[in-house]
Design a protein around this motif. Structure first.
Motif, PDB file in Angstrom:
ATOM      1  N   THR A 277       0.838  -1.205   0.000  1.00 46.18           N
ATOM      2  CA  THR A 277       0.000   0.000   0.000  1.00 46.18           C
ATOM      3  C   THR A 277       0.871   1.253   0.000  1.00 46.18           C
ATOM      4  O   THR A 277       0.583   2.222  -0.709  1.00 46.18           O
ATOM      5  CB  THR A 277      -0.930  -0.002   1.223  1.00 46.18           C
ATOM      6  OG1 THR A 277      -1.787  -1.151   1.162  1.00 46.18           O
ATOM      7  CG2 THR A 277      -1.782   1.254   1.274  1.00 46.18           C
ATOM      8  N   ALA A 280       2.394   1.624  -3.481  1.00 51.16           N
ATOM      9  CA  ALA A 280       1.417   2.129  -4.456  1.00 51.16           C
ATOM     10  C   ALA A 280       1.169   3.617  -4.293  1.00 51.16           C
ATOM     11  O   ALA A 280       0.906   4.317  -5.278  1.00 51.16           O
ATOM     12  CB  ALA A 280       0.101   1.362  -4.302  1.00 51.16           C
ATOM     13  N   LYS A 294      -1.942  -1.581  -6.974  1.00 53.36           N
ATOM     14  CA  LYS A 294      -3.303  -1.336  -6.482  1.00 53.36           C
ATOM     15  C   LYS A 294      -4.261  -2.414  -6.967  1.00 53.36           C
ATOM     16  O   LYS A 294      -5.121  -2.885  -6.211  1.00 53.36           O
ATOM     17  CB  LYS A 294      -3.770   0.051  -6.936  1.00 53.36           C
ATOM     18  CG  LYS A 294      -3.055   1.207  -6.248  1.00 53.36           C
ATOM     19  CD  LYS A 294      -3.512   2.548  -6.791  1.00 53.36           C
ATOM     20  CE  LYS A 294      -2.764   3.697  -6.134  1.00 53.36           C
ATOM     21  NZ  LYS A 294      -3.144   5.014  -6.695  1.00 53.36           N
TER      22      LYS A 294
END
Length: 472
Positions: A277, A280, A294
């Motif tokens: 995360t 990204a 993602k």
């Protein structure tokens, strides 16, 4: 084995750099000079398995701790008759609050072999040069072992009374699969001696960029399990002048090709989900990669996204179990059909997956003509710790003090540490940040291993304060 799976992908999430200036050894504080003596002695004590002696190294540390005020009951050396040179040491600083569960400081003191003729400098002499300390183990893992032992000495000398009992285990055998492993032995034979609410270990750390600027901090939260498998195929053989399709080498080659072509499914732990995360969302991550990450977070079965993310070998390994052929042996004569062919396949098994499950998949891939067996020793499965705010919080708070502006991420090691043996008996183990290494991995496991003088002493201060923060 400082297997920092994040190091290759670090450039994708780096923030503005923070310069680090090295202080000459001549300017060391008195407490740093005392630490340097311990560190130098440990680095210069050869602890290569079957060559040097971990027992000698831990005895030297125990003598320093006894001189600082530890009693014989607080210093517990251990070894087994079959491996007298592979001994270790457990030390205990008792806490004042019986309700507070202990914490454990773990480090291995064995090192990878180093040949003098291959190195620019003697690998078992600590040499300071151009702001670096050179020598085998200067990072892996004698930096952390020395910091833990030095911290325990400083606590005793200063009269510090922790609320939580602080335990330290210095062990041997981490770097060699077939060796006596002290952490494994303690977990199986003396679990009460090392029982703790959590442990701090190697596997985390920090990275400098090529300019010597601090770039990234990482906390290791979980790791894969390393496991070797043997592929074997046999055949009556015969004269090579009359070849037949039924050939042991070809059968083995077909099986290995099947392993090469197979991708284990994408999986996430809480740690790797947090890591990806962050990747990204980082502005430095190229748009196609960010979009693919993602998509993969949303759907782990998105094969097209997987292909893009897996172009980075570190990310590829962080996403799944991996298996790769590493050793081959076949045939008995140049003019004879092979009667036997074998291969070693090294797997790094994703947390939560089992050796038996991986073995079943490898047997399926190899087919009926190839026998697949799991090699001894069989390591425990990976059990990832939680992203516990009580653990992560103090790390982040102190990182903001010591390394302002440097981002800190949770990471899962694609390699292996001794933490896996502790996690098997219910001790969550975290790879602590604090000590920075170079972008080329600082020669760890290779030639001319080194650490910045600045990194060692600032990392020492950070980890000392971190232990006190947890100990209350």
């Amino acid at each position: 084995m400082r297997a920092l799976g994040w190091i290759i992908a670090a450039g994708l999430v780096a923030q503005p750099m923070v310069s680090a200036a090295a202080a000459p050894a001549a300017e060391l504080r008195p407490d740093q000079q005392a630490f340097f003596g311990l560190y130098k002695e440990l680095v210069e004590t050869n602890t290569v398995v079957d060559i040097g002696s971990c027992t000698q190294a831990t005895a030297q540390i125990a003598a320093r701790m006894k001189a600082a005020g530890y009693t014989d009951s607080e210093l517990i050396p251990f070894s087994v008759p079959d491996h007298p040179k592979d001994g270790g040491l457990v030390a205990v600083l008792k806490g004042s609050d019986p309700k507070a569960k202990p914490m454990l400081l773990l480090a291995h003191i064995d090192v990878v072999a180093a040949k003098r003729e291959d190195w620019v400098r003697d690998p078992f002499k600590l040499i300071e040069e151009n702001g670096f300390y050179y020598g085998r183990g200067t990072v892996d893992d004698k930096a952390m072992a020395s910091i833990w032992a030095d911290s325990m000495i400083r606590f005793k000398q200063s009269g510090y009374k922790p609320k939580r009992t602080i335990k330290m285990a210095l062990t041997c055998g981490e770097e060699t699969t077939y060796a006596f492993n002290g952490a494994e032995w303690l977990a199986k034979n003396k679990p009460d001696l090392i029982a703790a609410e959590f442990a701090l270990n190697e596997g985390g750390g920090g990275r400098y960029n090529a300019k010597g600027e601090r770039e990234l901090l990482a906390i290791q939260v979980g790791e894969k399990a390393a496991q070797n498998f043997t592929f074997t195929t046999t055949n009556p053989g015969g004269h090579s002048s009359q070849p037949v399709p039924d050939n042991a080498i070809y059968q083995l080659a077909d099986a290995l090709q099947a392993v090469r072509a197979y991708e284990f499914p994408v999986k996430f732990t809480d740690t790797t989900r947090a890591f990806f995360t962050a990747v990204a969302g980082a502005p430095q991550t190229p748009a196609p990669m960010a979009a693919a990450v993602k998509r993969l977070l949303a759907d782990p079965k998105d094969d097209e996204a997987d292909k893009i993310v897996s172009l980075d070998k570190a990310m590829h390994s962080t996403l799944r179990t991996t298996c790769v052929a590493t050793l081959l042996n076949a045939g008995h004569a140049e003019n004879a059909l092979p009667q036997k062919a074998t291969a070693n396949v090294n797997c790094r098994i994703f947390p939560g997956e089992s050796v038996d499950g991986t073995l079943a998949k490898l047997k399926e891939l190899a087919g009926p003509k190839v026998t697949v067996t799991a090699n001894q020793p069989v390591r425990p499965i990976g059990i990832p710790p939680t992203l516990d705010p009580k653990i992560i919080g103090p790390m982040k708070t102190l990182a903001d003090k010591y390394f302002p502006g440097v981002p800190m991420l949770p990471s899962m090691s694609t390699g292996a540490t001794d933490g896996i043996f502790l996690e098997a008996i219910g001790i969550p183990t975290y790879g602590a940040p604090g000590v920075f290494i170079e972008s080329d991995f600082s020669g760890i496991h290779g030639l001319n291993e080194r650490i910045r003088v600045e990194s060692l002493y600032v990392g020492r201060d950070y980890l000392y304060d971190l232990v006190k923060a947890y100990a209350g």
